[in-house]
Motif scaffolding. Structure first.
Motif, mmCIF file in Angstrom:
data_model
loop_
_atom_site.group_PDB
_atom_site.id
_atom_site.type_symbol
_atom_site.label_atom_id
_atom_site.label_comp_id
_atom_site.label_asym_id
_atom_site.label_seq_id
_atom_site.Cartn_x
_atom_site.Cartn_y
_atom_site.Cartn_z
ATOM 1 N N HIS A 1 -9.094 6.275 -11.692
ATOM 2 C CA HIS A 1 -9.272 6.312 -10.244
ATOM 3 C C HIS A 1 -8.021 6.892 -9.602
ATOM 4 N N SER A 2 -8.138 7.271 -8.352
ATOM 5 C CA SER A 2 -6.971 7.620 -7.551
ATOM 6 C C SER A 2 -6.827 6.580 -6.451
ATOM 7 N N ASP A 3 -5.676 6.560 -5.795
ATOM 8 C CA ASP A 3 -5.393 5.546 -4.780
ATOM 9 C C ASP A 3 -5.617 6.106 -3.374
ATOM 10 N N HIS A 4 -6.039 5.232 -2.475
ATOM 11 C CA HIS A 4 -6.059 5.609 -1.069
ATOM 12 C C HIS A 4 -4.625 5.588 -0.537
ATOM 13 N N HIS B 1 -4.688 10.349 0.718
ATOM 14 C CA HIS B 1 -4.411 10.820 2.076
ATOM 15 C C HIS B 1 -3.210 11.760 2.130
ATOM 16 N N MET B 2 -2.350 11.710 1.125
ATOM 17 C CA MET B 2 -1.324 12.747 1.010
ATOM 18 C C MET B 2 -1.968 14.061 0.571
ATOM 19 N N GLU C 1 -2.095 20.707 -1.411
ATOM 20 C CA GLU C 1 -0.898 21.185 -2.110
ATOM 21 C C GLU C 1 -0.375 20.114 -3.064
ATOM 22 N N TYR C 2 -0.389 18.863 -2.632
ATOM 23 C CA TYR C 2 -0.056 17.735 -3.499
ATOM 24 C C TYR C 2 -1.338 16.937 -3.707
ATOM 25 N N LYS C 3 -1.730 16.771 -4.948
ATOM 26 C CA LYS C 3 -3.007 16.119 -5.237
ATOM 27 C C LYS C 3 -2.799 14.720 -5.814
ATOM 28 N N SER C 4 -3.640 13.778 -5.388
ATOM 29 C CA SER C 4 -3.662 12.465 -6.023
ATOM 30 C C SER C 4 -4.159 12.639 -7.456
ATOM 31 N N VAL C 5 -3.734 11.752 -8.328
ATOM 32 C CA VAL C 5 -3.972 11.928 -9.765
ATOM 33 C C VAL C 5 -4.676 10.705 -10.337
ATOM 34 N N LEU C 6 -5.613 10.971 -11.249
ATOM 35 C CA LEU C 6 -6.315 9.878 -11.916
ATOM 36 C C LEU C 6 -5.350 9.070 -12.770
#
Length: 344
Positions: free
Chosen positions: A219-222, A261-262, A269-274
């Motif tokens: 999962h990724s985080d909010h 949300h970032m 440009e900056y992606k949340s990561v599993l």
């Protein structure tokens, strides 16, 4: 509701693991491709806040590289005293050592209940139960804390205040790494006065068949950032370049990761990561995460400065932070599925 901790202590899960906890992996997922060779980057926080202009510039570049390539990094020399961190771990452990009857008053059903104790992720929608008990506390802008164990409220408040300070400085560095003004994220997201901070304490009891269960699935985080510390047991794995990387934190470090949300704010440009939480067979792992986001009523959209500068159309539609949290909570925890709802 019965917790995983009670299940383990009752001896009812010795062999075999109850069927509702057996995690069925997708045969197309690369769940078994695990590497120990890579590790997430390390950021020296003291150089960001107190270094020379050259050192600070180099650290900001390193933060940008870590956000772009990993979405995760370790933070050392962050200034949060070891006594505060150790006491937070000890007091959180004591919370879960209470009887379930004592904790039952926090067995909330609603997402925005100030304090919630529970198990799995959301048992109302989970198709498989996760090998995890939790305590979730909304600690800012309005502070809440369990009354017991004695002294927990005080150390919780101090730890969360210090983690907000660390998050604020990191967000300044991230703003600069994106080519924005230092306080851009803090100002545009209204973080200086009314940021939303959620404390999540995760308890992963030992399992006699750890290969059959999972603490939390990929999962990724909010939120904008998550700051995490843990006891001495490994279990966190990060998805990177097609493999799962086991994270072994440096002593006294925090683990920081980019939230959904970032990704929205930076227009991808900056992606949340599993990432996922694995379970051990011998001892209890505990982690303490603080999720740092904008006020609940804030609509998060891609930063216009980045959209115009890069000449790229917005990749995400705006959504209230509160609505995003509700979307995540009412759905099974499944990769980055929530983010797909706001992609254009």
């Amino acid at each position: 509701m019965s917790s995983v901790k009670r299940l383990v202590e009752s001896g009812n899960c010795n062999q075999p693991v109850p069927l509702e906890y057996v995690f069925k992996t997708n045969p197309n997922d690369d769940c078994t491709n695990i590497t120990e060779a890579d590790t997430i980057p390390t950021i020296d926080f003291s150089l960001l806040t107190s270094g020379s202009p050259e050192q600070r510039s180099n650290v900001i570049q390193s933060i940008g590289k870590a956000c772009r390539e990993w979405g995760f990094f370790m933070v050392i020399n962050h200034g949060v005293a070891k006594t505060v961190r150790d006491e937070m771990l000890r007091a959180s452990k004591s919370f879960f050592e209470q009887t379930e009857e004592q904790m039952q008053e926090y067995a909330g059903k609603k997402l925005f209940d100030p304090i919630r104790w529970g198990t799995s992720f959301n048992r109302a929608v989970d198709t498989t139960f996760f090998w995890r008990d939790y305590l979730k506390v909304h600690v800012h802008p309005h502070f809440n804390a369990p009354q017991n164990p004695p002294g927990y409220s005080e150390i919780l408040q101090e730890y969360c205040k210090r983690s907000r300070e660390v998050a604020g400085e990191l967000l300044k560095g991230i703003s600069k790494s994106l080519g924005l003004e230092e306080n851009y994220i803090n100002k545009t997201m209204d973080l200086e006065s009314s940021s939303h901070q959620l404390l999540v304490v995760n308890l992963y009891p030992p399992c006699p068949q750890p290969e059959l269960v999972i603490g939390l699935p990929p999962h990724s985080d909010h939120g904008l950032l998550t700051i995490l510390m843990q006891n001495d047991l490994q279990g966190l794995q990060v998805h990177h370049n097609g493999s799962w990387v086991s994270i072994d934190p440096l002593p006294d470090s925090f683990i920081v990761n980019i939230g959904d949300h970032m990704e929205i704010l930076s227009n991808g440009e900056y992606k949340s990561v599993l990432h996922r939480a694995m379970v051990t067979g011998g001892a209890t792992r505990m982690s303490i995460a603080t999720a740092h986001g904008p006020p609940l009523q804030k609509v998060v959209v891609p930063a216009p400065e980045l959209v115009h500068r890069e000449n790229r159309p917005p990749a995400y539609r705006g959504i209230k932070y509160k609505e995003y949290l509700e979307l995540q909570q009412c759905s099974p925890l499944d990769g980055k599925s929530c983010l797909t709802h706001v992609r254009i």
